[in-house]
Motif scaffolding. Structure first.
Motif, PDB file in Angstrom:
ATOM      1  N   LEU A 165     124.675  88.888  28.482  1.00 45.00           N
ATOM      2  CA  LEU A 165     123.406  88.323  28.026  1.00 45.00           C
ATOM      3  C   LEU A 165     122.420  88.064  29.174  1.00 45.00           C
ATOM      4  O   LEU A 165     121.215  88.301  29.004  1.00 45.00           O
ATOM      5  N   PRO A 166     122.845  87.565  30.337  1.00 40.91           N
ATOM      6  CA  PRO A 166     121.865  87.422  31.432  1.00 40.91           C
ATOM      7  C   PRO A 166     121.224  88.744  31.834  1.00 40.91           C
ATOM      8  O   PRO A 166     120.025  88.791  32.121  1.00 40.91           O
ATOM      9  N   ALA A 167     122.024  89.824  31.855  1.00 39.71           N
ATOM     10  CA  ALA A 167     121.449  91.132  32.170  1.00 39.71           C
ATOM     11  C   ALA A 167     120.477  91.571  31.085  1.00 39.71           C
ATOM     12  O   ALA A 167     119.400  92.115  31.381  1.00 39.71           O
ATOM     13  N   LEU A 168     120.816  91.325  29.826  1.00 37.33           N
ATOM     14  CA  LEU A 168     119.904  91.665  28.728  1.00 37.33           C
ATOM     15  C   LEU A 168     118.612  90.866  28.837  1.00 37.33           C
ATOM     16  O   LEU A 168     117.522  91.389  28.564  1.00 37.33           O
ATOM     17  N   ALA A 169     118.718  89.607  29.232  1.00 36.43           N
ATOM     18  CA  ALA A 169     117.514  88.792  29.406  1.00 36.43           C
ATOM     19  C   ALA A 169     116.604  89.391  30.472  1.00 36.43           C
ATOM     20  O   ALA A 169     115.379  89.440  30.312  1.00 36.43           O
ATOM     21  N   SER A 170     117.193  89.885  31.572  1.00 26.95           N
ATOM     22  CA  SER A 170     116.383  90.540  32.602  1.00 26.95           C
ATOM     23  C   SER A 170     115.742  91.809  32.065  1.00 26.95           C
ATOM     24  O   SER A 170     114.584  92.119  32.364  1.00 26.95           O
ATOM     25  N   VAL A 223     100.263  88.888  30.145  1.00 26.16           N
ATOM     26  CA  VAL A 223     100.790  87.662  30.746  1.00 26.16           C
ATOM     27  C   VAL A 223     101.403  86.757  29.683  1.00 26.16           C
ATOM     28  O   VAL A 223     102.519  86.234  29.851  1.00 26.16           O
ATOM     29  N   LEU A 224     100.687  86.564  28.578  1.00 24.83           N
ATOM     30  CA  LEU A 224     101.208  85.699  27.518  1.00 24.83           C
ATOM     31  C   LEU A 224     102.473  86.285  26.896  1.00 24.83           C
ATOM     32  O   LEU A 224     103.418  85.546  26.603  1.00 24.83           O
ATOM     33  N   PHE A 225     102.501  87.592  26.715  1.00 26.48           N
ATOM     34  CA  PHE A 225     103.678  88.236  26.136  1.00 26.48           C
ATOM     35  C   PHE A 225     104.873  88.100  27.067  1.00 26.48           C
ATOM     36  O   PHE A 225     105.996  87.840  26.628  1.00 26.48           O
ATOM     37  N   TYR A 226     104.629  88.268  28.357  1.00 24.18           N
ATOM     38  CA  TYR A 226     105.725  88.111  29.328  1.00 24.18           C
ATOM     39  C   TYR A 226     106.248  86.680  29.318  1.00 24.18           C
ATOM     40  O   TYR A 226     107.470  86.450  29.374  1.00 24.18           O
ATOM     41  N   ARG A 227     105.359  85.718  29.268  1.00 23.34           N
ATOM     42  CA  ARG A 227     105.784  84.317  29.250  1.00 23.34           C
ATOM     43  C   ARG A 227     106.593  84.012  27.998  1.00 23.34           C
ATOM     44  O   ARG A 227     107.599  83.290  28.048  1.00 23.34           O
ATOM     45  N   LEU A 228     106.168  84.548  26.865  1.00 26.38           N
ATOM     46  CA  LEU A 228     106.898  84.322  25.617  1.00 26.38           C
ATOM     47  C   LEU A 228     108.293  84.919  25.683  1.00 26.38           C
ATOM     48  O   LEU A 228     109.284  84.265  25.325  1.00 26.38           O
ATOM     49  N   VAL A 229     108.394  86.157  26.153  1.00 22.56           N
ATOM     50  CA  VAL A 229     109.700  86.798  26.265  1.00 22.56           C
ATOM     51  C   VAL A 229     110.567  86.082  27.294  1.00 22.56           C
ATOM     52  O   VAL A 229     111.783  85.961  27.120  1.00 22.56           O
ATOM     53  N   ASP A 230     109.967  85.580  28.350  1.00 24.04           N
ATOM     54  CA  ASP A 230     110.725  84.838  29.358  1.00 24.04           C
ATOM     55  C   ASP A 230     111.335  83.576  28.753  1.00 24.04           C
ATOM     56  O   ASP A 230     112.496  83.240  29.025  1.00 24.04           O
ATOM     57  N   ARG A 231     110.576  82.878  27.921  1.00 17.59           N
ATOM     58  CA  ARG A 231     111.116  81.692  27.251  1.00 17.59           C
ATOM     59  C   ARG A 231     112.247  82.077  26.296  1.00 17.59           C
ATOM     60  O   ARG A 231     113.267  81.386  26.222  1.00 17.59           O
ATOM     61  N   LEU A 232     112.066  83.175  25.560  1.00 15.50           N
ATOM     62  CA  LEU A 232     113.117  83.623  24.654  1.00 15.50           C
ATOM     63  C   LEU A 232     114.360  84.047  25.425  1.00 15.50           C
ATOM     64  O   LEU A 232     115.493  83.807  24.975  1.00 15.50           O
ATOM     65  N   ALA A 233     114.168  84.663  26.591  1.00  9.93           N
ATOM     66  CA  ALA A 233     115.309  85.070  27.405  1.00  9.93           C
ATOM     67  C   ALA A 233     116.082  83.863  27.913  1.00  9.93           C
ATOM     68  O   ALA A 233     117.319  83.894  28.004  1.00  9.93           O
ATOM     69  N   LEU A 234     115.386  82.799  28.226  1.00  9.66           N
ATOM     70  CA  LEU A 234     116.064  81.584  28.659  1.00  9.66           C
ATOM     71  C   LEU A 234     116.892  80.988  27.528  1.00  9.66           C
ATOM     72  O   LEU A 234     117.979  80.442  27.767  1.00  9.66           O
ATOM     73  N   ARG A 235     116.417  81.102  26.310  1.00  9.16           N
ATOM     74  CA  ARG A 235     117.205  80.629  25.171  1.00  9.16           C
ATOM     75  C   ARG A 235     118.394  81.544  24.911  1.00  9.16           C
ATOM     76  O   ARG A 235     119.436  81.098  24.432  1.00  9.16           O
ATOM     77  N   LEU A 236     118.225  82.824  25.220  1.00 11.39           N
ATOM     78  CA  LEU A 236     119.311  83.770  25.027  1.00 11.39           C
ATOM     79  C   LEU A 236     120.464  83.500  25.988  1.00 11.39           C
ATOM     80  O   LEU A 236     121.637  83.634  25.623  1.00 11.39           O
ATOM     81  N   ALA A 237     120.146  83.137  27.216  1.00 12.84           N
ATOM     82  CA  ALA A 237     121.167  82.823  28.221  1.00 12.84           C
ATOM     83  C   ALA A 237     120.789  81.506  28.894  1.00 12.84           C
ATOM     84  O   ALA A 237     120.320  81.492  30.029  1.00 12.84           O
TER      85      ALA A 237
END
Length: 247
Positions: A165-170, A223-237
């Motif tokens: 999951l951490p790799a998927l988040a990246s 920028v906003l899309f990246y920030r949103l996905v970054d937050r979702l990635a943090l929830r994923l891992a």
């Protein structure tokens, strides 16, 4: 506040250089002209920005789904790796600029070709990073699961997937960064709407301020899309430390 202050300073320097050099506005407009073009064409830009946003989101969904499925297939068997790995590499080796005209020819000038272009750009980062995470699962965990007679499906669901999951988040962060590129390239090749279409039309009419306004909207989306996905990635891992990005 730091990115905002840096952007403001950049705009001030930009405006000062434009005024001091006397460069024509059709070559390089100042930030004030760009803001004026953004305000005067707000509804037009919003309408086309919505089209590009839909293309980015759909391309993200399709590209991430296909990338995850390819990574799972590559990690499942050696036979799948022998057949699929060259295709995965080839998908990245062919420039999107080269295949985008074919996508428009095959899928038309509508939404499908833009989604396909974005999905192709997204596919390789997700597939390669997620596959690498699956392949680097701790060997001791796999040995312990085999000693306990765990079934392959249980090993995949209980051990390999959580470990990857951490790799998927990246991979999702990388996909969010490149998703707008695929959509815009698809619009440049052939479209009747979207921010890429606006930029082409403005360029043909020497409306450089409108080009910059569309580019500003696209950058804000990215920028906003990246920030949103970054937050979702943090929830994923959630056990992973947050990124140090200031974007």
């Amino acid at each position: 506040m730091r990115p905002l202050l840096l952007f403001s300073a950049f705009c001030l320097v930009w405006e000062a250089l434009v005024r001091a050099s006397g460069v024509p506005a059709f070559i390089l407009p100042g930030p004030l002209r760009v803001v004026a073009a953004l305000a005067n064409n707000a509804s037009f830009l919003a309408e086309n920005a919505l089209v590009t946003l839909v293309e980015i989101v759909l391309g993200m969904l399709v590209g991430v789904s296909l990338g995850c499925l390819a990574a799972l297939a590559l990690s499942a068997s050696r036979g799948a790796r022998a057949w699929l790995l060259p295709l995965v590499v080839a998908s990245q080796a062919i420039p999107i600029f080269a295949i985008a005209p074919l996508l428009v020819l095959w899928l038309g000038f509508g939404l499908a070709s833009k989604v396909a272009a974005a999905a192709l750009v997204i596919f390789f980062p997700v597939a390669s990073v997620f596959y690498d995470g699956l392949a680097r699962t701790e060997r001791g965990w796999l040995d312990l699961a085999q000693v306990m007679n765990a079934k392959p499906a249980a090993i995949l669901w209980r051990i390999r997937l959580p470990a990857a999951l951490p790799a998927l988040a990246s991979g999702l962060r990388m996909a969010a960064a490149v998703a707008p590129i695929g959509a815009i390239i698809g619009e440049w090749v052939g479209a009747a709407a979207g921010l890429g279409f606006v930029m082409l039309q403005a360029n043909a009419q020497m409306q450089t301020d409108l080009m910059f306004a569309a580019l500003l909207v696209l950058a804000t989306f990215a920028v906003l899309f990246y920030r949103l996905v970054d937050r979702l990635a943090l929830r994923l891992a959630p056990w992973q430390p947050p990124t140090q990005s200031t974007v």
